[in-house]
Design a protein around this motif. Structure first.
Motif, PDB file in Angstrom:
ATOM      1  N   ARG A 108     -10.493   6.883  50.186  1.00  0.00           N
ATOM      2  CA  ARG A 108      -9.244   6.513  50.873  1.00  0.00           C
ATOM      3  C   ARG A 108      -8.501   5.425  50.101  1.00  0.00           C
ATOM      4  O   ARG A 108      -9.119   4.597  49.427  1.00  0.00           O
ATOM      5  CB  ARG A 108      -9.521   6.086  52.316  1.00  0.00           C
ATOM      6  N   PHE A 109      -7.200   5.458  50.212  1.00  0.00           N
ATOM      7  CA  PHE A 109      -6.395   4.419  49.557  1.00  0.00           C
ATOM      8  C   PHE A 109      -5.089   4.246  50.310  1.00  0.00           C
ATOM      9  O   PHE A 109      -4.615   5.151  50.996  1.00  0.00           O
ATOM     10  CB  PHE A 109      -6.142   4.760  48.086  1.00  0.00           C
ATOM     11  N   ALA A 110      -4.540   3.042  50.174  1.00  0.00           N
ATOM     12  CA  ALA A 110      -3.272   2.715  50.832  1.00  0.00           C
ATOM     13  C   ALA A 110      -2.187   2.702  49.757  1.00  0.00           C
ATOM     14  O   ALA A 110      -2.092   1.741  48.985  1.00  0.00           O
ATOM     15  CB  ALA A 110      -3.362   1.354  51.515  1.00  0.00           C
ATOM     16  N   PRO A 111      -1.381   3.754  49.659  1.00  0.00           N
ATOM     17  CA  PRO A 111      -0.401   3.848  48.560  1.00  0.00           C
ATOM     18  C   PRO A 111       0.490   2.622  48.423  1.00  0.00           C
ATOM     19  O   PRO A 111       0.841   2.221  47.310  1.00  0.00           O
ATOM     20  CB  PRO A 111       0.410   5.090  48.927  1.00  0.00           C
ATOM     21  N   ARG A 112       0.843   1.988  49.544  1.00  0.00           N
ATOM     22  CA  ARG A 112       1.791   0.868  49.466  1.00  0.00           C
ATOM     23  C   ARG A 112       1.217  -0.363  48.760  1.00  0.00           C
ATOM     24  O   ARG A 112       1.966  -1.258  48.368  1.00  0.00           O
ATOM     25  CB  ARG A 112       2.266   0.451  50.866  1.00  0.00           C
ATOM     26  N   LEU A 113      -0.111  -0.408  48.611  1.00  0.00           N
ATOM     27  CA  LEU A 113      -0.710  -1.569  47.932  1.00  0.00           C
ATOM     28  C   LEU A 113      -0.550  -1.477  46.416  1.00  0.00           C
ATOM     29  O   LEU A 113      -0.943  -2.386  45.685  1.00  0.00           O
ATOM     30  CB  LEU A 113      -2.199  -1.681  48.288  1.00  0.00           C
ATOM     31  N   HIS A 114       0.031  -0.364  45.971  1.00  0.00           N
ATOM     32  CA  HIS A 114       0.172  -0.162  44.521  1.00  0.00           C
ATOM     33  C   HIS A 114       1.645  -0.119  44.097  1.00  0.00           C
ATOM     34  O   HIS A 114       2.000   0.503  43.104  1.00  0.00           O
ATOM     35  CB  HIS A 114      -0.572   1.119  44.125  1.00  0.00           C
ATOM     36  N   LEU A 115       2.469  -0.775  44.895  1.00  0.00           N
ATOM     37  CA  LEU A 115       3.916  -0.770  44.614  1.00  0.00           C
ATOM     38  C   LEU A 115       4.393  -2.092  44.017  1.00  0.00           C
ATOM     39  O   LEU A 115       5.582  -2.388  44.044  1.00  0.00           O
ATOM     40  CB  LEU A 115       4.699  -0.492  45.907  1.00  0.00           C
ATOM     41  N   HIS A 116       3.460  -2.895  43.505  1.00  0.00           N
ATOM     42  CA  HIS A 116       3.860  -4.217  43.012  1.00  0.00           C
ATOM     43  C   HIS A 116       4.239  -4.228  41.528  1.00  0.00           C
ATOM     44  O   HIS A 116       4.602  -5.263  40.977  1.00  0.00           O
ATOM     45  CB  HIS A 116       2.758  -5.243  43.298  1.00  0.00           C
ATOM     46  N   GLY A 117       4.104  -3.063  40.890  1.00  0.00           N
ATOM     47  CA  GLY A 117       4.603  -2.929  39.524  1.00  0.00           C
ATOM     48  C   GLY A 117       5.900  -2.147  39.586  1.00  0.00           C
ATOM     49  O   GLY A 117       6.808  -2.520  40.329  1.00  0.00           O
ATOM     50  N   GLU A 118       5.918  -1.046  38.845  1.00  0.00           N
ATOM     51  CA  GLU A 118       7.156  -0.255  38.849  1.00  0.00           C
ATOM     52  C   GLU A 118       6.966   1.121  39.468  1.00  0.00           C
ATOM     53  O   GLU A 118       7.864   1.962  39.415  1.00  0.00           O
ATOM     54  CB  GLU A 118       7.663  -0.122  37.405  1.00  0.00           C
ATOM     55  N   LEU A 146      -8.023  10.440  51.529  1.00  0.00           N
ATOM     56  CA  LEU A 146      -7.459  10.005  52.813  1.00  0.00           C
ATOM     57  C   LEU A 146      -6.402   8.949  52.514  1.00  0.00           C
ATOM     58  O   LEU A 146      -6.600   8.090  51.657  1.00  0.00           O
ATOM     59  CB  LEU A 146      -8.543   9.392  53.705  1.00  0.00           C
ATOM     60  N   ILE A 147      -5.310   9.031  53.240  1.00  0.00           N
ATOM     61  CA  ILE A 147      -4.237   8.052  53.062  1.00  0.00           C
ATOM     62  C   ILE A 147      -4.351   6.978  54.145  1.00  0.00           C
ATOM     63  O   ILE A 147      -4.435   7.301  55.334  1.00  0.00           O
ATOM     64  CB  ILE A 147      -2.859   8.750  53.186  1.00  0.00           C
ATOM     65  N   CYS A 148      -4.379   5.726  53.703  1.00  0.00           N
ATOM     66  CA  CYS A 148      -4.443   4.619  54.666  1.00  0.00           C
ATOM     67  C   CYS A 148      -3.058   4.062  54.942  1.00  0.00           C
ATOM     68  O   CYS A 148      -2.370   3.635  54.008  1.00  0.00           O
ATOM     69  CB  CYS A 148      -5.285   3.466  54.126  1.00  0.00           C
ATOM     70  N   GLY A 149      -2.695   4.039  56.212  1.00  0.00           N
ATOM     71  CA  GLY A 149      -1.584   3.197  56.615  1.00  0.00           C
ATOM     72  C   GLY A 149      -2.153   1.798  56.772  1.00  0.00           C
ATOM     73  O   GLY A 149      -3.361   1.632  56.929  1.00  0.00           O
ATOM     74  N   MET A 150      -1.310   0.790  56.666  1.00  0.00           N
ATOM     75  CA  MET A 150      -1.808  -0.580  56.812  1.00  0.00           C
ATOM     76  C   MET A 150      -1.238  -1.194  58.082  1.00  0.00           C
ATOM     77  O   MET A 150      -0.041  -1.089  58.361  1.00  0.00           O
ATOM     78  CB  MET A 150      -1.406  -1.428  55.600  1.00  0.00           C
ATOM     79  N   LYS A 151      -2.104  -1.881  58.828  1.00  0.00           N
ATOM     80  CA  LYS A 151      -1.664  -2.440  60.103  1.00  0.00           C
ATOM     81  C   LYS A 151      -0.662  -3.580  59.929  1.00  0.00           C
ATOM     82  O   LYS A 151       0.127  -3.841  60.830  1.00  0.00           O
ATOM     83  CB  LYS A 151      -2.885  -2.906  60.903  1.00  0.00           C
ATOM     84  N   HIS A 152      -0.717  -4.265  58.780  1.00  0.00           N
ATOM     85  CA  HIS A 152       0.255  -5.360  58.610  1.00  0.00           C
ATOM     86  C   HIS A 152       1.582  -4.860  58.012  1.00  0.00           C
ATOM     87  O   HIS A 152       2.498  -5.635  57.809  1.00  0.00           O
ATOM     88  CB  HIS A 152      -0.342  -6.494  57.770  1.00  0.00           C
ATOM     89  N   HIS A 153       1.665  -3.566  57.740  1.00  0.00           N
ATOM     90  CA  HIS A 153       2.949  -3.002  57.322  1.00  0.00           C
ATOM     91  C   HIS A 153       3.708  -2.521  58.554  1.00  0.00           C
ATOM     92  O   HIS A 153       3.107  -2.229  59.588  1.00  0.00           O
ATOM     93  CB  HIS A 153       2.725  -1.827  56.355  1.00  0.00           C
ATOM     94  N   THR A 154       5.025  -2.396  58.416  1.00  0.00           N
ATOM     95  CA  THR A 154       5.815  -1.980  59.572  1.00  0.00           C
ATOM     96  C   THR A 154       5.649  -0.471  59.809  1.00  0.00           C
ATOM     97  O   THR A 154       5.184   0.258  58.937  1.00  0.00           O
ATOM     98  CB  THR A 154       7.315  -2.253  59.349  1.00  0.00           C
ATOM     99  N   VAL A 155       6.055  -0.053  60.985  1.00  0.00           N
ATOM    100  CA  VAL A 155       6.015   1.375  61.306  1.00  0.00           C
ATOM    101  C   VAL A 155       6.869   2.134  60.283  1.00  0.00           C
ATOM    102  O   VAL A 155       6.467   3.184  59.779  1.00  0.00           O
ATOM    103  CB  VAL A 155       6.523   1.625  62.743  1.00  0.00           C
ATOM    104  N   ALA A 156       8.028   1.585  59.949  1.00  0.00           N
ATOM    105  CA  ALA A 156       8.926   2.262  58.998  1.00  0.00           C
ATOM    106  C   ALA A 156       8.273   2.402  57.625  1.00  0.00           C
ATOM    107  O   ALA A 156       8.401   3.430  56.961  1.00  0.00           O
ATOM    108  CB  ALA A 156      10.231   1.475  58.884  1.00  0.00           C
ATOM    109  N   GLN A 157       7.548   1.371  57.197  1.00  0.00           N
ATOM    110  CA  GLN A 157       6.882   1.442  55.892  1.00  0.00           C
ATOM    111  C   GLN A 157       5.775   2.502  55.900  1.00  0.00           C
ATOM    112  O   GLN A 157       5.615   3.271  54.947  1.00  0.00           O
ATOM    113  CB  GLN A 157       6.285   0.068  55.530  1.00  0.00           C
TER     114      GLN A 157
END
Ligand SMILES: [Zn+2]
Length: 351
Positions: A108-118, A146-157
């Motif tokens: 499993r991984f949370a795609p949004r945690l890998h958006l800090h580069g380009e 498996l795709i992880c949503g993150m609880k500290h991210h917003t619903v929209a994210q």
């Protein structure tokens, strides 16, 4: 402990090598927390990030707070912001799992945690899927994601992540999870997101019951989870335990991680034997191979030496995993037959 292991060896014919060779399924393994230290060091050199204190990633001792446990990820994530690193990372995790004789692996991984580069969300997911397919070519195991949503991210994210997954429509992506701070973010906040996922026929596993609150497990089940990440807190609540058992929800237990984070207070209180005896459906996983300084063989060995788990117990745990895995029924039948044959064949040889 040495005496204990010798006893088992005579009783059941299990030793470390045999445990390592037992075929296994693993359903709860985070990509970022499981990238091997060697690869992380290589990535750090390649990316000019020798400043990262990678030696501090592995957790030492018990009862580390979940917050401290999560700090290790601050050292890993900076290195996983480019496509090639993500692809190599997942191949590396699959390599480690293959050394444990894992035949079916959900990472499993949370795609949004890998958006800090380009990288864009699409590029992140494509890189991981590419790695999963490469790993299947290279090693003798099936890799699903498996795709992880993150609880500290917003619903929209989180919504944006789902939209990207839908648009890409990769077969390797088989389910969703919600990870992150369990204490401060009730799963109810994300009900609409979770409903949408299920309407699209993606199954759900949700982290719950890791911070001592059995009620969160019920909440996760009400939100549609057919599996629970950890869930160990139910041991303190007979009512919740009965509901979990009745609904045959699978608990993805991660013993060493659970002891490290204090999800369970010490090995003496680890509920694996009670769960097995009472027929609570559960399976054994690593959670984060590198952060928890573990592998699946090590997890099995701990349970073997501490709780008298037998080859049949390990078979049960794996059959539980297969039954609740996010894979087609046809594949489940094949794995079930294969695992039964291997485990039972060796049993009869030892009699
Ligand atoms: Zn987890």
């Amino acid at each position: 402990m040495k005496i204990c292991r010798t006893y088992h060896k005579e009783e059941y014919g299990l030793n470390e090598v045999e445990i390592q060779k037992l075929p296994k399924v693993e359903l709860h393994c985070h990509l970022d927390g499981s990238v091997g230290l060697e690869l992380l060091k290589t990535l750090a050199v390649e990316q000019g990030r020798e400043d990262l204190a990678l030696e501090e990633i592995a957790i030492v001792g018990e009862n580390v707070s979940l917050t401290d446990y999560l700090k290790s990820f601050d050292l890993i994530l900076p290195l996983l912001q480019i496509s090639s690193a993500l692809t190599r990372a997942i191949v590396d995790v699959a390599r480690q799992a293959s050394l444990d004789s894992v035949k079916y692996l959900e990472i499993r991984f949370a795609p949004r945690l890998h958006l800090h580069g380009e990288l864009t969300l699409t590029e992140v997911i494509e890189a991981v899927v590419k790695g999963a397919l490469e790993a299947e070519e290279k090693y003798d195991l099936k890799v699903n994601l498996l795709i992880c949503g993150m609880k500290h991210h917003t619903v929209a994210q989180n919504e944006e992540v789902l939209e990207t997954v839908i648009a890409l429509n990769h077969d390797s992506i088989v389910g969703f999870d919600m990870a992150g701070d369990e204490s401060n973010f009730p799963v109810a906040i994300f009900k609409k997101w979770l409903d949408k996922i299920q309407a699209l026929d993606y199954p759900l596993t949700l982290h719950a019951g890791e911070c001592g609150c059995a009620h969160n497990v019920i909440e996760a089940m009400s939100a549609g989870a057919s599996r629970i990440g950890h869930g160990v807190a139910i041991i303190n609540d007979p009512e919740v335990l009965a509901t979990v058992k009745e609904q045959a929800v699978l608990l993805e237990m991660c013993p060493i991680s659970n002891i490290q984070t204090g999800a369970v207070n010490g090995w003496n209180n680890y509920p694996i034997r009670q769960f097995l005896d009472e027929g609570v459906k559960c399976c054994i996983n690593t959670d984060n191979r590198t952060v928890s300084n573990t592998n699946l063989t090590k997890e099995y060995l701990e349970l073997y030496s501490r709780f008298n788990l037998s080859r049949n117990d390990f078979l049960t745990l794996n059959l539980n995993g297969i039954e609740s895995a996010f894979m087609p029924d046809k594949l489940k039948e094949i794995y079930t037959l294969d695992f039964k044959e291997t485990y039972l064949e060796k049993n009869s040889m030892n009699q």
